[in-house]
Design a protein around this motif. Structure first.
Motif, short mmCIF file in Angstrom:
data_model
loop_
_atom_site.label_atom_id
_atom_site.label_comp_id
_atom_site.label_asym_id
_atom_site.label_seq_id
_atom_site.Cartn_x
_atom_site.Cartn_y
_atom_site.Cartn_z
N VAL A 99 14.36 -4.81 -26.01
CA VAL A 99 14.58 -3.52 -25.39
C VAL A 99 15.43 -3.76 -24.15
O VAL A 99 15.23 -4.74 -23.43
CB VAL A 99 13.25 -2.82 -25.03
N PHE A 100 16.42 -2.90 -23.93
CA PHE A 100 17.33 -3.05 -22.81
C PHE A 100 17.10 -1.94 -21.79
O PHE A 100 16.63 -0.86 -22.12
CB PHE A 100 18.79 -2.97 -23.29
N ALA A 101 17.46 -2.22 -20.55
CA ALA A 101 17.45 -1.21 -19.50
C ALA A 101 18.65 -1.44 -18.61
O ALA A 101 19.17 -2.56 -18.51
CB ALA A 101 16.16 -1.28 -18.67
N ALA A 102 19.10 -0.38 -17.99
CA ALA A 102 20.21 -0.48 -17.04
C ALA A 102 19.91 0.38 -15.84
O ALA A 102 19.08 1.31 -15.91
CB ALA A 102 21.52 -0.05 -17.69
N CYS A 103 20.55 0.08 -14.74
CA CYS A 103 20.48 0.93 -13.56
C CYS A 103 21.87 1.06 -12.98
O CYS A 103 22.69 0.15 -13.08
CB CYS A 103 19.49 0.38 -12.54
N VAL A 104 22.13 2.21 -12.37
CA VAL A 104 23.45 2.50 -11.85
C VAL A 104 23.33 3.24 -10.52
O VAL A 104 22.53 4.18 -10.38
CB VAL A 104 24.27 3.38 -12.83
N VAL A 105 24.11 2.80 -9.55
CA VAL A 105 24.32 3.53 -8.30
C VAL A 105 25.76 4.01 -8.33
O VAL A 105 26.69 3.19 -8.30
CB VAL A 105 24.07 2.64 -7.07
N LEU A 106 25.95 5.31 -8.44
CA LEU A 106 27.30 5.85 -8.53
C LEU A 106 27.97 5.88 -7.15
O LEU A 106 27.29 5.94 -6.12
CB LEU A 106 27.27 7.25 -9.12
N ASP A 107 29.28 5.85 -7.17
CA ASP A 107 30.08 5.96 -5.95
C ASP A 107 30.38 7.44 -5.72
O ASP A 107 31.03 8.07 -6.56
CB ASP A 107 31.37 5.16 -6.11
N ALA A 108 29.91 7.98 -4.60
CA ALA A 108 30.11 9.40 -4.32
C ALA A 108 31.59 9.75 -4.23
O ALA A 108 31.97 10.91 -4.38
CB ALA A 108 29.40 9.78 -3.02
N GLY A 109 32.43 8.76 -3.99
CA GLY A 109 33.86 9.02 -3.86
C GLY A 109 34.61 9.04 -5.17
O GLY A 109 35.82 9.29 -5.18
N TYR A 110 33.91 8.75 -6.27
CA TYR A 110 34.60 8.75 -7.57
C TYR A 110 33.71 9.42 -8.59
O TYR A 110 32.66 8.91 -8.96
CB TYR A 110 34.93 7.33 -8.03
N LYS A 111 34.11 10.59 -9.07
CA LYS A 111 33.34 11.35 -10.06
C LYS A 111 33.72 10.87 -11.46
O LYS A 111 34.90 10.85 -11.82
CB LYS A 111 33.60 12.84 -9.92
N ILE A 112 32.74 10.50 -12.24
CA ILE A 112 32.96 10.08 -13.62
C ILE A 112 32.66 11.26 -14.53
O ILE A 112 31.52 11.72 -14.62
CB ILE A 112 32.07 8.87 -13.99
N ASP A 113 33.68 11.77 -15.19
CA ASP A 113 33.51 12.91 -16.08
C ASP A 113 32.92 12.47 -17.41
O ASP A 113 33.19 11.37 -17.89
CB ASP A 113 34.86 13.59 -16.32
N GLY A 114 32.13 13.35 -17.99
CA GLY A 114 31.62 13.10 -19.33
C GLY A 114 30.28 12.42 -19.40
O GLY A 114 29.79 12.14 -20.51
#
Length: 212
Positions: A30-45
């Motif tokens: 079983v896999f898991a991931a975590c992400v902290v997005l950069d508020a300065g770059y919006k990822i669409d989709g």
């Protein structure tokens, strides 16, 4: 889009989303991931990985890894799944992912209603993978990483068709279990595996490359 019912914090707050992939399959980690997005770059989709095509998931995974502030992927083994149960193994994989980040986030949002034990505040969010961009991104990374691992394992155990069903209990997979028995990467604690009529010892070892 943020769920209006979820409290958000300041622009400098490091919010991490985490999710797992692979609770339902009969084989593989079983896999898991975590992400902290950069508020300065919006990822669409960004969306729940299960709603995206494989092509779209793979493209988004590259974008997430390129533009997120931080991300990490971890797993829990088949042996850990059988020893702990799939829920606890999933939480362990999430814990490993979050603790692999280069910093400690201020807050972790977890998909679902169960959370790993972490040293930072945690909030569970049901359907978070479709509501919270950070969790959606984590869902995509976990899913693409696990799919890639099952493609690799297919080369080691070609009798089961892991490249097609990724270990899920499809008709094809259940038939292969009955014909060939369980391999060492099958989850022995799962009922369809326990009930398979043959043992690993009956496998045609010549058909399995020594790569796992």
């Amino acid at each position: 889009m943020k769920n209006p019912g979820i409290e958000t914090t300041g622009a400098n707050t490091l919010i991490c989303g985490t999710d797992e992939a692979g609770r339902g399959p009969l084989a593989g980690p079983v896999f898991a991931a975590c992400v902290v997005l950069d508020a300065g770059y919006k990822i669409d989709g960004l969306a729940d990985s299960k709603t995206l095509s494989e092509k779209k998931r793979n493209a988004l995974a590259i974008t997430i890894k390129t533009y997120a502030k931080a991300w990490a992927i971890a797993s829990a083994s088949v042996q850990e799944i059988d020893q702990l149960n799939i829920l606890q193994a999933s939480l362990l994989a999430m814990k490993r992912a979050v603790e692999s980040l280069p910093f400690t986030p201020h807050l972790v949002w977890v998909d679902g209603n169960q959370s790993p034990r972490l040293k930072c505040p945690v909030r569970t969010i049901i359907r978070g993978d479709s509501l919270i961009p950070e969790i959606s991104a984590a869902s995509i990374l976990a899913k693409t990483a696990r799919d890639a691992e099952m493609q690799r394992l297919h080369q080691c155990f070609p009798l089961y068709g892991f490249d097609q069903h990724k270990g899920y209990p499809t008709k094809q997979h259940l038939a292969a279990l009955q014909q060939h028995g369980a391999s060492k990467i099958h989850r022995q604690s799962f009922a369809p595996v326990r009930k398979s009529s043959l043992s690993q010892d009956t496998l045609t070892q010549a058909a399995i490359p020594n790569c796992c």
